[in-house]
Write a protein that holds these residues in place. Structure first.
Motif, PDB file in Angstrom:
ATOM      1  N   ILE A 271      -0.873   1.370  -3.399  1.00  0.00           N
ATOM      2  CA  ILE A 271      -0.309   0.091  -3.832  1.00  0.00           C
ATOM      3  C   ILE A 271       0.279  -0.681  -2.647  1.00  0.00           C
ATOM      4  CG2 ILE A 271       1.261  -0.988  -5.493  1.00  0.00           C
ATOM      5  CD1 ILE A 271      -0.983   0.817  -6.689  1.00  0.00           C
ATOM      6  N   PRO A 272       0.037  -2.010  -2.563  1.00  0.00           N
ATOM      7  CA  PRO A 272       0.632  -2.824  -1.492  1.00  0.00           C
ATOM      8  C   PRO A 272       2.157  -2.721  -1.517  1.00  0.00           C
ATOM      9  CG  PRO A 272      -1.025  -4.082  -2.693  1.00  0.00           C
ATOM     10  CD  PRO A 272      -0.819  -2.820  -3.453  1.00  0.00           C
ATOM     11  N   THR A 273       2.777  -2.633  -0.357  1.00  0.00           N
ATOM     12  CA  THR A 273       4.223  -2.429  -0.262  1.00  0.00           C
ATOM     13  C   THR A 273       5.008  -3.481  -1.025  1.00  0.00           C
ATOM     14  OG1 THR A 273       3.926  -1.436   1.925  1.00  0.00           O
ATOM     15  CG2 THR A 273       6.143  -2.166   1.345  1.00  0.00           C
ATOM     16  N   GLN A 274       4.590  -4.748  -0.911  1.00  0.00           N
ATOM     17  CA  GLN A 274       5.342  -5.813  -1.567  1.00  0.00           C
ATOM     18  C   GLN A 274       5.288  -5.714  -3.084  1.00  0.00           C
ATOM     19  OE1 GLN A 274       2.625  -6.177   0.200  1.00  0.00           O
ATOM     20  NE2 GLN A 274       1.164  -7.632  -0.712  1.00  0.00           N
ATOM     21  N   MET A 275       4.232  -5.080  -3.608  1.00  0.00           N
ATOM     22  CA  MET A 275       4.090  -4.965  -5.059  1.00  0.00           C
ATOM     23  C   MET A 275       4.848  -3.757  -5.619  1.00  0.00           C
ATOM     24  SD  MET A 275       2.440  -7.573  -5.986  1.00  0.00           S
ATOM     25  CE  MET A 275       2.077  -7.199  -7.700  1.00  0.00           C
ATOM     26  N   VAL A 276       5.136  -2.781  -4.780  1.00  0.00           N
ATOM     27  CA  VAL A 276       5.887  -1.606  -5.230  1.00  0.00           C
ATOM     28  C   VAL A 276       7.291  -2.009  -5.664  1.00  0.00           C
ATOM     29  CG1 VAL A 276       6.845   0.619  -4.526  1.00  0.00           C
ATOM     30  CG2 VAL A 276       4.568  -0.021  -3.797  1.00  0.00           C
ATOM     31  N   LYS A 277       7.804  -3.084  -5.102  1.00  0.00           N
ATOM     32  CA  LYS A 277       9.152  -3.548  -5.434  1.00  0.00           C
ATOM     33  C   LYS A 277       9.241  -4.094  -6.852  1.00  0.00           C
ATOM     34  CE  LYS A 277      10.011  -4.690  -0.581  1.00  0.00           C
ATOM     35  NZ  LYS A 277      10.294  -5.784   0.396  1.00  0.00           N
ATOM     36  N   CYS A 278       8.110  -4.408  -7.437  1.00  0.00           N
ATOM     37  CA  CYS A 278       8.083  -4.948  -8.800  1.00  0.00           C
ATOM     38  C   CYS A 278       8.381  -3.817  -9.799  1.00  0.00           C
ATOM     39  CB  CYS A 278       6.725  -5.575  -9.095  1.00  0.00           C
ATOM     40  SG  CYS A 278       6.496  -6.035 -10.818  1.00  0.00           S
ATOM     41  N   PRO A 279       9.412  -3.967 -10.658  1.00  0.00           N
ATOM     42  CA  PRO A 279       9.775  -2.912 -11.608  1.00  0.00           C
ATOM     43  C   PRO A 279       8.621  -2.452 -12.495  1.00  0.00           C
ATOM     44  CG  PRO A 279      11.494  -4.581 -11.539  1.00  0.00           C
ATOM     45  CD  PRO A 279      10.351  -5.103 -10.718  1.00  0.00           C
ATOM     46  N   MET A 280       7.794  -3.387 -12.949  1.00  0.00           N
ATOM     47  CA  MET A 280       6.678  -3.039 -13.828  1.00  0.00           C
ATOM     48  C   MET A 280       5.677  -2.142 -13.103  1.00  0.00           C
ATOM     49  SD  MET A 280       3.864  -5.560 -15.657  1.00  0.00           S
ATOM     50  CE  MET A 280       5.095  -6.503 -16.530  1.00  0.00           C
ATOM     51  N   VAL A 281       5.413  -2.452 -11.840  1.00  0.00           N
ATOM     52  CA  VAL A 281       4.471  -1.672 -11.040  1.00  0.00           C
ATOM     53  C   VAL A 281       5.066  -0.295 -10.716  1.00  0.00           C
ATOM     54  CG1 VAL A 281       3.233  -1.545  -8.840  1.00  0.00           C
ATOM     55  CG2 VAL A 281       3.374  -3.717 -10.078  1.00  0.00           C
ATOM     56  N   SER A 282       6.345  -0.281 -10.323  1.00  0.00           N
ATOM     57  CA  SER A 282       7.005   0.984  -9.998  1.00  0.00           C
ATOM     58  C   SER A 282       7.013   1.915 -11.198  1.00  0.00           C
ATOM     59  CB  SER A 282       8.439   0.725  -9.542  1.00  0.00           C
ATOM     60  OG  SER A 282       8.461   0.098  -8.286  1.00  0.00           O
ATOM     61  N   LYS A 283       7.253   1.361 -12.371  1.00  0.00           N
ATOM     62  CA  LYS A 283       7.278   2.166 -13.590  1.00  0.00           C
ATOM     63  C   LYS A 283       5.910   2.801 -13.845  1.00  0.00           C
ATOM     64  CE  LYS A 283       8.158   1.897 -18.548  1.00  0.00           C
ATOM     65  NZ  LYS A 283       8.487   1.014 -19.689  1.00  0.00           N
ATOM     66  N   ALA A 284       4.842   2.021 -13.619  1.00  0.00           N
ATOM     67  CA  ALA A 284       3.483   2.548 -13.826  1.00  0.00           C
ATOM     68  C   ALA A 284       3.184   3.688 -12.852  1.00  0.00           C
ATOM     69  CB  ALA A 284       2.467   1.428 -13.657  1.00  0.00           C
ATOM     70  N   ILE A 285       3.655   3.531 -11.606  1.00  0.00           N
ATOM     71  CA  ILE A 285       3.446   4.585 -10.600  1.00  0.00           C
ATOM     72  C   ILE A 285       4.214   5.844 -10.995  1.00  0.00           C
ATOM     73  CG2 ILE A 285       3.840   5.254  -8.202  1.00  0.00           C
ATOM     74  CD1 ILE A 285       3.583   2.261  -7.482  1.00  0.00           C
ATOM     75  N   MET A 286       5.467   5.658 -11.385  1.00  0.00           N
ATOM     76  CA  MET A 286       6.321   6.802 -11.716  1.00  0.00           C
ATOM     77  C   MET A 286       5.805   7.563 -12.940  1.00  0.00           C
ATOM     78  SD  MET A 286       8.521   6.674  -9.315  1.00  0.00           S
ATOM     79  CE  MET A 286       9.245   5.509  -8.142  1.00  0.00           C
ATOM     80  N   SER A 287       5.127   6.866 -13.841  1.00  0.00           N
ATOM     81  CA  SER A 287       4.641   7.519 -15.061  1.00  0.00           C
ATOM     82  C   SER A 287       3.593   8.594 -14.751  1.00  0.00           C
ATOM     83  CB  SER A 287       4.059   6.485 -16.029  1.00  0.00           C
ATOM     84  OG  SER A 287       2.893   5.888 -15.483  1.00  0.00           O
ATOM     85  N   ASN A 288       2.960   8.499 -13.568  1.00  0.00           N
ATOM     86  CA  ASN A 288       1.950   9.495 -13.176  1.00  0.00           C
ATOM     87  C   ASN A 288       2.557  10.732 -12.521  1.00  0.00           C
ATOM     88  OD1 ASN A 288      -0.200   7.984 -14.085  1.00  0.00           O
ATOM     89  ND2 ASN A 288      -0.591   7.014 -12.114  1.00  0.00           N
TER      90      ASN A 288
END
Length: 558
Positions: A271-288
């Protein structure tokens, strides 16, 4: 695209070394014992919580075993240890494999390269092996990239290619790594760099596409497959996954990126670094993430605002921490959870990360519900530790310095670490006596229902003095008390270690295999210098790996 073959690389299980690791006549480690210690703790006598890189001098036992015609056995033993998960630091194991691979003994070298893929399961370990091989070759003035070495590099990729999507994940998640050694000289290794040095000539279409991707990127691989009409299922699966990571790399729409994460089972590195800061994106990553990874990343998730009261992330974390089976199945050690709790309660990460000359510090709002869940999980996780059926005497010397942070893990102080480890032993072992000592011994009563705060308070009342490690041993000898394992916790050892060595030797006349573990949590160097003694273990500093080591040494031969 959800689950693919190499997501879970391996599962550890119990294993024992059938070889005798010490000479019964001298009670000193033999070369097999020295090898076991090197692989597990990095030296013959001490585990240092600070040391991350192997020291070549500590691995000379491998040279001797190879000279004695036992090189193939050494490699097979390394493979067994890797398979059963029996090492604290993978670096030591891979360093030993690299020594065997650079050996002048052809049988040893061939066996090392044969086991490369089985031991170095992920690219990080593979890059580390390549780095150690170069380091070893420089000592002999060789480039290290002879035919056998190049063939082994190619073989690693061919082995991973049996699972096309798994290979694609590995190549995109671990693109490159910067490796450092004991002399602090680092070198960056990447798949493209290794492929250039190995310069293979593949006959298989799939491997040609893989090579093209590593050298010329996704478009280059696509062009090759299209121009030569390479349409096998393996190629299709590989390119489809790569395409998903390419889409994610250039995606700026958070909803579209979340959809890609779910479809391709993408991870943080995709994931692009700037997009990891987005809560929705971070949540999707953490769910894995798996249970232990989520426990490890609670502070990171909280810093992104994902773990506020009432949030879905909070509910998921509490559910995991309350899941006794998940904690047991993933072997989440109590000390790991305690460190996560103490770190989280601080509300900021004191570990600085340098970027463009500035210090970045993670900060978050502490969620008391998560604190309570972590605290409950700490006590619940004691079930993950099995009883050894050994007889323990735990002795603690408590000075004012025990309130200082542990060397190697500053988030926990020495007193807390000692209290937690004492609790762990008393709750899991049937035969355990706890004492405090300075000039003499003081009995400490620890109930199985005591909380960490209770135990910490009990040891706070002890008087401190210069730590004579021999006192618990001499007391047991005089009182004719039978123990299999003596564990001493202290801030540092300021007295001569020979007294403890002599006391243990005397005690072993009554209990022949009695062991002594000395944990000096503020120390920075070796504590009791008795190199080659299989019954004494020094632990310099303290961290979560030291906690595991104490248990392993007490119950087995390492």
């Amino acid at each position: 695209m959800g689950n693919h073959e190499s997501k879970t690389e391996w599962r550890p299980s119990a294993s024992k070394n059938p070889r005798k690791i010490y000479d019964e006549s001298t009670h000193k480690l033999n070369d097999w014992g020295s090898l076991e210690r090197f692989i597990y703790i990095g030296s013959e006598s001490s585990y240092n919580a600070h040391d991350k890189h192997p020291n070549r001098k500590n691995a000379e036992c491998i040279d001797r075993l190879i000279s004695d015609g036992k090189g193939v056995e050494v490699v097979q033993h390394l493979s067994d240890i890797s398979r059963y998960g029996g090492t604290l630091r993978q670096n030591n194991l891979i360093f030993a494999l690299a020594i065997c691979a650079r050996s002048n003994n052809e049988e040893t070298k061939n066996e090392a390269y044969k086991e490369l893929s089985a031991i170095c399961r992920i690219p990080t370990h593979f890059f580390l092996f390549v780095n150690y091989c170069k380091q070893e070759s420089l000592q002999s003035g060789s480039t290290g990239w002879g035919r056998a070495h190049r063939r082994a590099m190619i073989k690693w990729y061919e082995e991973k290619a049996k699972h096309p999507v798994g290979l694609a994940r590995l190549l995109t998640k671990y693109k490159s790594r910067r490796m450092q050694t004991t002399n602090k000289i680092g070198e960056t290794w990447s798949h493209s760099k290794i492929m250039q040095k190995a310069h293979p000539k593949f006959e298989d279409d799939f491997m040609k596409v893989v090579q093209q991707y590593l050298l010329y990127g996704f478009k280059g691989a696509q062009r090759l497959a299209s121009s030569r009409k390479m349409t096998t299922e393996s190629i299709s699966k590989f390119l489809t996954y790569i395409e998903g990571t390419e889409k994610a790399k250039g995606c700026t729409d958070k909803e579209a990126l979340v959809a890609l994460i779910k479809e391709y089972d993408l991870e943080r590195e995709h994931i692009p670094t700037q997009m990891v800061k987005c809560p929705m994106v971070s949540k999707a990553i953490m769910s894995n993430m798996k249970a232990e990874a989520k426990v490890r990343n609670i502070s990171l998730m909280s810093s992104k605002g994902l773990c506020n009261e009432g949030s879905e992330c909070e509910k998921e974390i509490i559910a995991i921490l309350s899941n006794e089976k998940a904690l047991h199945d993933e072997r989440v050690h109590p000390i790991r959870i305690l460190i996560a709790l103490l770190s989280y309660k601080k509300g900021e990460n004191k570990k600085t990360r340098w970027k463009k000359g500035k210090v970045n510090t993670l900060k978050w709002n502490v969620n008391q519900n998560i604190c309570q869940a972590l605290n409950a999980a700490f006590y619940q996780s004691f079930i993950t530790v099995q009883s050894s059926e050994k007889r323990f005497l735990i002795a603690i010397s408590c000075s004012e310095d025990m309130d200082k942070p542990c060397n190697g893990c500053p988030v926990i102080n020495c007193k807390q670490a000692a209290a937690a480890m004492m609790m762990l032993t008393t709750r899991t072992e049937k035969h355990c006596k706890v004492v405090g000592f300075s000039d003499g011994l003081t009995k400490i009563i620890i109930d199985k229902n005591d909380l960490l705060e209770d135990v910490t308070e009990k040891i706070s009342t002890l008087k401190g003095s210069e730590t004579d490690v021999s006192i618990p041993l001499r007391w047991a000898l005089e009182k004719k008390k039978k123990f299999d394992v003596f564990i001493v916790y202290s801030d540092n050892i300021k007295t001569e270690g020979n007294q403890a060595i002599e006391a243990l030797a005397e005690y072993q006349k009554e209990v022949p295999d009695a062991k002594l573990i000395v944990v000096a949590m503020l120390a920075s160097d070796n504590i009791i210098a008795d190199k080659g003694n299989p019954f004494i273990l020094n632990i310099v500093g303290f961290n979560k790996k030291a906690a595991v080591l104490i248990q392993e040494f007490a119950t087995s031969e390492i």
